[in-house]
Design an enzyme around this catalytic site. Structure first.
Site, mmCIF file in Angstrom:
data_model
loop_
_atom_site.group_PDB
_atom_site.id
_atom_site.type_symbol
_atom_site.label_atom_id
_atom_site.label_comp_id
_atom_site.label_asym_id
_atom_site.label_seq_id
_atom_site.Cartn_x
_atom_site.Cartn_y
_atom_site.Cartn_z
ATOM 1 N N ASP A 59 0.062 4.805 0.932
ATOM 2 C CA ASP A 59 0.553 5.956 2.019
ATOM 3 C C ASP A 59 -0.058 5.441 3.446
ATOM 4 O OD1 ASP A 59 -0.143 8.200 3.242
ATOM 5 O OD2 ASP A 59 -2.614 8.538 2.681
ATOM 6 N N ASP A 93 0.837 -1.206 0.016
ATOM 7 C CA ASP A 93 -0.012 -0.033 -0.234
ATOM 8 C C ASP A 93 1.028 1.335 0.021
ATOM 9 O OD1 ASP A 93 -2.210 1.476 0.446
ATOM 10 O OD2 ASP A 93 -1.893 1.501 2.787
#
Length: 216
Positions: A10, A8
């Site tokens: 952020d 991922d």
């Protein structure tokens, strides 16, 4: 056997949480809504439009779809202006070391993010061409906890979902990884998720080789 790691973006590679909060708070102020950090925490890992609905729960006003789209775009414009402050110095501790160790072990690496700003963020932190594949919000119709973005990343890496380890810091991301038939390493706030296969506070001083041994 793990042959790829999907990160991922952020909260895993770089944190733009504060920029998201400031952008949503500015939009909320214009609407006369009191928007808190607790409200903001409920937006983690979900799409822009779903995040907007979290904000609009706090008002009795009603809005058309076009008005909601305009609000989401305004928030994103504020957020993009704030993202200009990003630099490679803001890559989270341990993220690049973990990615480099993965590469040395012969693993492919990718980004799987629901954010449509992913290309811009990667450019700002100097990682535009770093990963073997990128799948983001521009590629999907369904955001996390739907596994679509991770399945696209796996397809672009030419690996089976069962061979992927997803690195996530949001519950919705862990759920997406498991729904896609992948292993999940849950970081930070997500590490208490019961579906996670592995858990850690962050990627700092974390060894992928040791984690793979834990998975057997």
């Amino acid at each position: 056997m793990i042959s790829a790691v999907i990160f991922d973006l952020d909260g895993v590679i770089v944190s733009t949480d504060e920029y998201h909060f400031q952008a949503w708070k500015e939009l909320a102020k214009e609407l006369g809504i009191d928007f808190s950090r607790e409200d903001n925490s409920r937006q983690r890992g979900v799409s822009r439009m779903e995040s907007l609905e979290v904000l609009l729960e706090k008002t009795e006003q009603t809005f058309s779809n076009d008005e909601k789209l305009a609000m989401a775009e305004k928030k994103n414009s504020i957020y993009r202006d704030l993202l200009d402050r990003l630099s490679p110095d803001q890559i989270l501790p341990g993220a690049l070391n973990f990615a480099e160790e993965s590469r040395k072990l012969g693993l492919k690496i990718a980004v799987g993010s629901s954010s449509r700003n992913t290309p811009f963020i990667l450019k700002k932190i100097g990682l535009s061409d770093y990963f073997d594949a990128v799948a983001d919000g521009n590629d999907i119709q369904r955001s996390k906890p739907d596994p679509q973005v991770f399945l696209i990343a796996a397809e672009r890496l030419a690996v089976r979902p069962a061979e992927c380890l997803v690195v996530e810091d949001a519950d919705a991301g862990v759920e997406a990884a498991k729904a896609g038939g992948m292993f999940a390493l849950a970081l930070g706030a997500a590490k208490g998720h019961p579906g996670a296969d592995l858990r850690a506070d962050s990627l700092e001083r974390l060894s992928i080789e040791k984690l793979l041994r834990e998975l057997g």
